[in-house]
Design an enzyme around this catalytic site. Sequence first.
Site, PDB file in Angstrom:
ATOM      1  N   LYS A 148       0.599  -1.003  -0.152  1.00  0.00           N
ATOM      2  CA  LYS A 148      -0.079   0.177  -0.062  1.00  0.00           C
ATOM      3  C   LYS A 148       1.213   1.899   0.367  1.00  0.00           C
ATOM      4  O   LYS A 148       0.762   2.535  -0.864  1.00  0.00           O
ATOM      5  CB  LYS A 148      -1.052  -0.052   1.320  1.00  0.00           C
ATOM      6  CG  LYS A 148      -2.016  -0.797   0.948  1.00  0.00           C
ATOM      7  CD  LYS A 148      -3.257  -1.037   2.344  1.00  0.00           C
ATOM      8  CE  LYS A 148      -3.827  -2.205   2.387  1.00  0.00           C
ATOM      9  NZ  LYS A 148      -3.431  -3.848   2.198  1.00  0.00           N
ATOM     10  N   ASN A 150      -6.432  -4.064  -4.961  1.00  0.00           N
ATOM     11  CA  ASN A 150      -6.150  -4.915  -4.386  1.00  0.00           C
ATOM     12  C   ASN A 150      -5.774  -6.363  -5.432  1.00  0.00           C
ATOM     13  O   ASN A 150      -5.513  -5.875  -6.827  1.00  0.00           O
ATOM     14  CB  ASN A 150      -7.461  -5.643  -3.745  1.00  0.00           C
ATOM     15  CG  ASN A 150      -8.189  -4.908  -2.198  1.00  0.00           C
ATOM     16  OD1 ASN A 150      -6.406  -4.543  -1.709  1.00  0.00           O
ATOM     17  ND2 ASN A 150      -8.625  -4.671  -2.539  1.00  0.00           N
ATOM     18  N   ARG A 187      -5.275  -9.014  -7.001  1.00  0.00           N
ATOM     19  CA  ARG A 187      -6.254 -10.433  -6.710  1.00  0.00           C
ATOM     20  C   ARG A 187      -8.013 -10.458  -7.017  1.00  0.00           C
ATOM     21  O   ARG A 187      -8.102  -8.890  -7.316  1.00  0.00           O
ATOM     22  CB  ARG A 187      -6.030 -11.048  -5.507  1.00  0.00           C
ATOM     23  CG  ARG A 187      -6.150  -9.913  -4.180  1.00  0.00           C
ATOM     24  CD  ARG A 187      -6.778 -10.607  -2.909  1.00  0.00           C
ATOM     25  NE  ARG A 187      -7.481  -9.663  -2.077  1.00  0.00           N
ATOM     26  CZ  ARG A 187      -8.082  -8.964  -1.768  1.00  0.00           C
ATOM     27  NH1 ARG A 187      -9.296  -9.320  -2.273  1.00  0.00           N
ATOM     28  NH2 ARG A 187      -8.294  -8.731  -0.508  1.00  0.00           N
ATOM     29  N   GLU A 191      -2.411   6.415   7.771  1.00  0.00           N
ATOM     30  CA  GLU A 191      -2.890   7.951   7.069  1.00  0.00           C
ATOM     31  C   GLU A 191      -4.059   8.147   7.424  1.00  0.00           C
ATOM     32  O   GLU A 191      -4.549   8.059   8.414  1.00  0.00           O
ATOM     33  CB  GLU A 191      -3.634   7.222   5.386  1.00  0.00           C
ATOM     34  CG  GLU A 191      -4.640   5.864   5.987  1.00  0.00           C
ATOM     35  CD  GLU A 191      -5.186   5.503   5.060  1.00  0.00           C
ATOM     36  OE1 GLU A 191      -3.650   5.488   3.409  1.00  0.00           O
ATOM     37  OE2 GLU A 191      -6.368   4.580   4.377  1.00  0.00           O
ATOM     38  N   GLU A 221      -9.359   1.074  -5.007  1.00  0.00           N
ATOM     39  CA  GLU A 221     -10.522   1.127  -3.755  1.00  0.00           C
ATOM     40  C   GLU A 221     -10.567   2.548  -3.697  1.00  0.00           C
ATOM     41  O   GLU A 221      -9.201   2.818  -4.102  1.00  0.00           O
ATOM     42  CB  GLU A 221     -11.056   0.608  -2.885  1.00  0.00           C
ATOM     43  CG  GLU A 221     -10.496  -1.383  -2.742  1.00  0.00           C
ATOM     44  CD  GLU A 221     -10.447  -1.936  -1.879  1.00  0.00           C
ATOM     45  OE1 GLU A 221     -10.469  -1.033  -1.029  1.00  0.00           O
ATOM     46  OE2 GLU A 221     -10.752  -3.213  -1.762  1.00  0.00           O
ATOM     47  N   GLU A 274      -6.717   2.056  -2.139  1.00  0.00           N
ATOM     48  CA  GLU A 274      -5.121   1.134  -2.471  1.00  0.00           C
ATOM     49  C   GLU A 274      -5.967  -0.201  -3.970  1.00  0.00           C
ATOM     50  O   GLU A 274      -7.631   0.323  -3.645  1.00  0.00           O
ATOM     51  CB  GLU A 274      -5.698   0.002  -0.732  1.00  0.00           C
ATOM     52  CG  GLU A 274      -6.700  -0.541  -1.073  1.00  0.00           C
ATOM     53  CD  GLU A 274      -6.895  -1.516   0.527  1.00  0.00           C
ATOM     54  OE1 GLU A 274      -5.989  -0.926   1.528  1.00  0.00           O
ATOM     55  OE2 GLU A 274      -7.612  -2.866   0.532  1.00  0.00           O
ATOM     56  N   ASN A 284     -14.440  -3.148   9.618  1.00  0.00           N
ATOM     57  CA  ASN A 284     -13.906  -2.177   8.617  1.00  0.00           C
ATOM     58  C   ASN A 284     -13.878  -3.613   7.506  1.00  0.00           C
ATOM     59  O   ASN A 284     -13.220  -4.447   6.036  1.00  0.00           O
ATOM     60  CB  ASN A 284     -11.928  -2.167   8.552  1.00  0.00           C
ATOM     61  CG  ASN A 284     -11.894  -0.876   9.204  1.00  0.00           C
ATOM     62  OD1 ASN A 284     -12.788   0.333   9.703  1.00  0.00           O
ATOM     63  ND2 ASN A 284     -11.358  -1.396  10.393  1.00  0.00           N
ATOM     64  N   PHE A 303     -21.375  -9.099  16.284  1.00  0.00           N
ATOM     65  CA  PHE A 303     -21.009  -9.866  15.122  1.00  0.00           C
ATOM     66  C   PHE A 303     -19.244 -11.244  15.889  1.00  0.00           C
ATOM     67  O   PHE A 303     -18.900 -10.773  15.119  1.00  0.00           O
ATOM     68  CB  PHE A 303     -20.388  -8.358  14.167  1.00  0.00           C
ATOM     69  CG  PHE A 303     -21.096  -7.841  14.026  1.00  0.00           C
ATOM     70  CD1 PHE A 303     -21.758  -8.108  12.456  1.00  0.00           C
ATOM     71  CD2 PHE A 303     -21.867  -6.804  14.282  1.00  0.00           C
ATOM     72  CE1 PHE A 303     -23.162  -7.793  12.215  1.00  0.00           C
ATOM     73  CE2 PHE A 303     -22.754  -5.632  13.276  1.00  0.00           C
ATOM     74  CZ  PHE A 303     -23.733  -6.987  12.673  1.00  0.00           C
TER      75      PHE A 303
END
Length: 712
Positions: free
Chosen positions: A144, A317, A319, A228, A302, A315, A262, A375
């Site tokens: 990142k 990804n 994949r 960040e 993203e 960022e 997140n 959760f």
Amino acid sequence: MLFLRRAVQKKYKSRFNSFHSSPSSREKLFDKILIANRGEIACRIVRTCKKLGIKTVAVYSDADTYSLHVRTADEAVNIGPPPSSKSYLIYEKIVEAAKKTGAQAVHPGYGFLSENHHFVQRLEQEGIVFIGPGSDAMRSMGEKIESKRIAKKAGVSIVPGYVGPVDDVNHAIKIAKDIGYPVMIKASSGGGGKGMRIAWNDEEVKVGYRLSKSEAKSSFGDDTLLVEKFIDNPRHIEFQLICDGENFLYLPERECSIQRRNQKVVEEAPSPFIDPQTRKLMGEQAASLARAVKYQSAGTVEFLVDSKRNFYFLEMNTRLQVEHPITEYVTGLDLVELMIRVAAGQKLPIKQEDVKIKGWAVESRVYAEDPLRNFLPSIGKLKTYIEPVASDGTIRVDTGVVEGSEISIYYDPLIAKLATYGPDRKTSIDTMSKALDSYVIRGVRHNINFLREVMSNPRFLEGRLTTKFIPEEFPEGFKGHRISDAESRNLITVAAAVHLTRHIRDLTINRTVKVLDASGIGKTTFHVLIGADANYDVTVEPDNNSPTKHNVTIDGKTLTVDLSHWPIDHPLVEVNLEGKQFIVQIFSIDDLGYTFQHCGTNYPIKIFRPKEIEKYAMMPKPTELDTTNILQSPMAGTLLSVAVNVGDEVTVGRELAIVEAMKMQNVLRAERDGVIKEIRGKVGEPIELDGVILEFEKKNNDDAEKKGKANK
């Protein structure tokens, strides 16, 4: 109309286009592919490989010996003990398995080694093709910190922050102060919500740094962190890319704003917020970023988007994403197939102008977790597992489990990805609601109740989403579905009809009546209790012409319930009430009645004949267990640490212990002042749900009412 099927190795109607070329181009594909992953994504990759006539090799840990992905692949290789750090994350074992089985290529799925450029380099050394980007592009975009440098140079709008690795906790605090709180501490490698913490002050940076570093190491094998600026209250919107090194295509965006810890929970494509102009601008920036590193394969860029449609690169990804099914739904593309073809040296069969949005898709991530307990993850065996499907292909379930599968402490608690499709957003959401109502899962706690509530939430239906959706819509935590009076009556109507049908069945077994012959039964009156307060007098009269059709009267209103399509004692009951479909589940049956599941939430319903209710009123009520002076584990997992000793005086908010489950570390804190009397849990050993970790000294009567049970 929905219909059901037990979760076995399945065939379903595909909406994907398969780009079959000439025989010569087909020969360029691989003979055998090893899948360096597990669970639903491994099963997903197997499906496309079978379609293309490619043999597959699964790898598995000891915990996954009997898993679905092992059974569906053509070959399988054991790679070690259950912890991923000793199996799925050791790339030398993957390389050895590929060499041993003669696999020409490796597909990494997502997570684990999917963004580890050292793994890619190792495969390249062995002449094994990695189905994904090259090691240089992966290193540049997967890290990142480096990706932010490249994005900034390419003119992409980025989130303010320190563009570099964090040296230690003091460095993290300094960066946070320079940027200004709040900040996001996050792993430089990986994703999926692992190794991420929000900090609003110096103390939270200290805790967040420690936990993020530990999670990043255990999840990705790399504990490098960055800090960040945390953009408060944004949308999370991402663009799927598919590239072949010359063509860099962006596909319709995905809205991924509904998150907990997140980690995405509900996604949809396209976003209800993005207009064509913004879509083009964001997509072109995403594609230019890929072009800067000559990217090949699937990837995702993203963004965080504010209320004025300003967007910031978050960022990339490198994949395949978890939520790729909704993109496949609205484009008709098979992304796994395209990844394989690009890896085999073929060019993409489409251009940017060919990419169109076709309809709307929604995805719900079905997790083994308890929304009623913040959760927290759940483990256990799937005692009953029945998936919803639709004959027209508008429901898709990507899963790696079947009935009897174990949800263990070692891996992510994802049970399945449930995706629905429709010509528009409303249709797709309506289909999702019915699919969730029809999804039968027993043996573990799950989040279907929460997902179902999201589907009927007014703010969600209006498309007013941000990453704060869950805390803002459920500020006191999720408490389950709030059943209305009308819903209660409908639920009791179905319960009474089910009860009488089962009674007639029992009489049939006892040969008191002819086979399912309701003649002579007459009107039957029940007193029905739902929950703790509501109670109704109900009259049920069977239709003499149909032993499975009953007229049910509540408060002077009569409804006809037709159970002719219900196999008696099947957990799913689907009826038509006043022209509307009404779906409920029979969760359990006991001597006093039933527990019905409606909108994912369970409701106990007790059914009595008039004389029985009098006796029930005289029965003693059960007493609740006193947990005032103990700390219990809110989940099954491993007791990672205990931060106190016997005799310590603790105050509210002090860290007491950390329990790790499904690669997430959960801090348990004191909810009252007290003195530690005894430590019962053993660090490093498994602990069960509600297992006692420690005990407090008893407090005097004035303080006895205060809870000693700590939560995350």
